[in-house]
Design an enzyme around this catalytic site. Structure first.
Site, PDB file in Angstrom:
ATOM      1  N   ASP A  16       0.811  -1.304   0.098  1.00  0.00           N
ATOM      2  CA  ASP A  16      -0.160   0.005  -0.218  1.00  0.00           C
ATOM      3  C   ASP A  16       0.741   1.222  -0.045  1.00  0.00           C
ATOM      4  O   ASP A  16       2.023   1.224   0.525  1.00  0.00           O
ATOM      5  CB  ASP A  16      -0.908   0.050   1.349  1.00  0.00           C
ATOM      6  CG  ASP A  16      -2.137   0.843   1.009  1.00  0.00           C
ATOM      7  OD1 ASP A  16      -2.338   1.259  -0.067  1.00  0.00           O
ATOM      8  OD2 ASP A  16      -2.602   0.981   2.115  1.00  0.00           O
ATOM      9  N   HIS A  33       3.215   3.748  -8.919  1.00  0.00           N
ATOM     10  CA  HIS A  33       3.034   2.167  -9.229  1.00  0.00           C
ATOM     11  C   HIS A  33       4.293   1.747  -9.891  1.00  0.00           C
ATOM     12  O   HIS A  33       4.732   0.445  -9.810  1.00  0.00           O
ATOM     13  CB  HIS A  33       1.765   2.123 -10.180  1.00  0.00           C
ATOM     14  CG  HIS A  33       0.674   2.289  -9.398  1.00  0.00           C
ATOM     15  ND1 HIS A  33       0.133   1.942  -8.240  1.00  0.00           N
ATOM     16  CD2 HIS A  33      -0.214   2.953  -9.725  1.00  0.00           C
ATOM     17  CE1 HIS A  33      -0.934   2.457  -7.528  1.00  0.00           C
ATOM     18  NE2 HIS A  33      -1.543   3.155  -8.795  1.00  0.00           N
ATOM     19  N   LEU A 127      11.862 -20.087  -4.816  1.00  0.00           N
ATOM     20  CA  LEU A 127      10.701 -19.335  -4.399  1.00  0.00           C
ATOM     21  C   LEU A 127       9.431 -19.326  -5.179  1.00  0.00           C
ATOM     22  O   LEU A 127       9.549 -19.329  -6.389  1.00  0.00           O
ATOM     23  CB  LEU A 127      11.032 -17.886  -4.257  1.00  0.00           C
ATOM     24  CG  LEU A 127      10.027 -16.914  -3.737  1.00  0.00           C
ATOM     25  CD1 LEU A 127       9.702 -16.843  -2.485  1.00  0.00           C
ATOM     26  CD2 LEU A 127      10.624 -15.599  -4.117  1.00  0.00           C
TER      27      LEU A 127
HETATM   28  C1  FPP Z   1      -1.542   0.374  -3.643  1.00  0.00           C
HETATM   29  O1  FPP Z   1      -1.027   1.634  -3.474  1.00  0.00           O
HETATM   30  C2  FPP Z   1      -1.103  -0.433  -4.461  1.00  0.00           C
HETATM   31  C3  FPP Z   1      -1.729  -0.740  -5.390  1.00  0.00           C
HETATM   32  C4  FPP Z   1      -3.187  -0.667  -5.951  1.00  0.00           C
HETATM   33  C5  FPP Z   1      -1.575  -1.710  -6.489  1.00  0.00           C
HETATM   34  C6  FPP Z   1       0.246  -2.541  -6.292  1.00  0.00           C
HETATM   35  C7  FPP Z   1       0.804  -2.376  -7.474  1.00  0.00           C
HETATM   36  C8  FPP Z   1       2.101  -2.526  -7.354  1.00  0.00           C
HETATM   37  C9  FPP Z   1       2.963  -2.346  -6.319  1.00  0.00           C
HETATM   38  C10 FPP Z   1       2.842  -2.185  -8.679  1.00  0.00           C
HETATM   39  C11 FPP Z   1       2.748  -3.261  -9.611  1.00  0.00           C
HETATM   40  C12 FPP Z   1       2.774  -4.839  -9.300  1.00  0.00           C
HETATM   41  C13 FPP Z   1       3.284  -5.525  -9.640  1.00  0.00           C
HETATM   42  C14 FPP Z   1       3.180  -6.976  -9.552  1.00  0.00           C
HETATM   43  C15 FPP Z   1       3.847  -5.323 -11.275  1.00  0.00           C
HETATM   44  P1  FPP Z   1      -2.381   2.715  -3.765  1.00  0.00           P
HETATM   45  O2  FPP Z   1      -2.438   3.157  -5.060  1.00  0.00           O
HETATM   46  O3  FPP Z   1      -3.622   2.436  -3.016  1.00  0.00           O
HETATM   47  O4  FPP Z   1      -1.542   3.898  -2.750  1.00  0.00           O
HETATM   48  P2  FPP Z   1      -2.401   5.227  -2.010  1.00  0.00           P
HETATM   49  O5  FPP Z   1      -3.295   4.259  -0.791  1.00  0.00           O
HETATM   50  O6  FPP Z   1      -1.206   5.837  -1.274  1.00  0.00           O
HETATM   51  O7  FPP Z   1      -3.231   5.719  -2.857  1.00  0.00           O
END
Ligand code: FPP
Length: 236
Positions: A16, A33, A127
């Site tokens: 997150d 991201h 893994l």
């Molecule tokens: C949360 O941050 C994260 C996500 C919704 C997506 C997770 C994706 C990644 C880590 C990158 C892509 C992953 C792979 C495997 C390629 P948020 O957008 O909710 O952050 P915020 O709460 O600060 O808005």
């Protein structure tokens, strides 16, 4: 297998804070991201070093489909690129890729790459990296319940045979041990519809850092904290 009982066999992560990471730098959310995808590569390396057997990452939740269309599109593009490039590098080191979720809802261009990497890494025995994509735990439990009910209706099982093990065997995670440790970044104290059944006995580690800033030392701190905890599974 894990080298010591103090190393979690399975770590699950709610990644997150990508958006907040980007915001704090005056960057668009998609930059967060992208940085998050870079942190994924490092997380895999650390888990290999620590001899963790399974790493499950919450990469796209069923609720994430409700984000603005542009953000969903850019996440799907990022995922496709990740599967074409980073996932290829990662899996060269004997990593097996798997995915859980309602994968049929993913766009074809993502699904194709995903299926390819999963198939190409099937024989790897280092893994196991599990990506939770279009994943929601309630949806998973609904799908499992429907599958079990169908078997009961067809006379393949009797309702008396339904127990915890049978339910586990009908979840998307049927081939995977339950997580021992859940890491959530960016300080939120929620499970957010992630592995609700499977996390029943997991230790929880909350980091204040946003996911792109959660690096090797933070992972090691989480695992060290896990090793200090005394897991009793409800016993004295
Ligand atoms: C949360 O941050 C994260 C996500 C919704 C997506 C997770 C994706 C990644 C880590 C990158 C892509 C992953 C792979 C495997 C390629 P948020 O957008 O909710 O952050 P915020 O709460 O600060 O808005």
């Amino acid at each position: 297998m894990s080298s010591a009982a103090t190393v979690p066999r399975h770590i699950a992560v709610i990644m997150d804070g990508n958006g907040r990471w980007a915001n704090a730098r005056g960057l668009p959310r998609k930059a967060g991201h992208r940085a998050g995808a870079e942190a994924v590569r490092e997380a895999v390396e650390i888990c290999q070093d620590l001899k963790v057997d399974y790493l499950t990452l919450y990469a796209f939740s069923s609720e994430n489909w409700n984000r603005p269309e542009e953000e969903v599109k850019s996440l799907m593009k990022l995922l496709e690129r990740f599967l074409k490039t980073k996932a290829r590098e990662i899996t060269k080191k004997n990593v097996r890729l798997q995915a859980i979720g309602r994968l049929h809802l993913l766009p074809d261009h993502v699904r194709r790459e995903l299926d390819q990497v999963i198939s190409d890494t099937r024989e790897n025995d280092g893994l196991t990296l599990v990506l939770a994509l279009s994943y929601g735990s309630r949806e998973e439990l609904v799908d499992a319940t429907r599958a079990i009910a169908n078997k009961a209706a067809a006379g393949e099982i009797s309702p008396d045979e339904i127990d915890g093990e049978l339910v586990s065997q009908h979840l998307y995670t049927r081939d995977c041990p339950d997580p021992d440790l859940l890491i959530r970044t960016s300080g939120e104290l929620r499970l957010s519809n992630f592995l609700l059944w499977q996390l029943s006995y997991a230790e929880i580690f909350i980091s204040q850092k946003n996911w792109p800033d959660f690096r090797k030392a933070d992972f090691e701190e989480a695992v060290a904290e896990y090793a200090r905890r005394n897991r009793r599974f409800g016993k004295v």
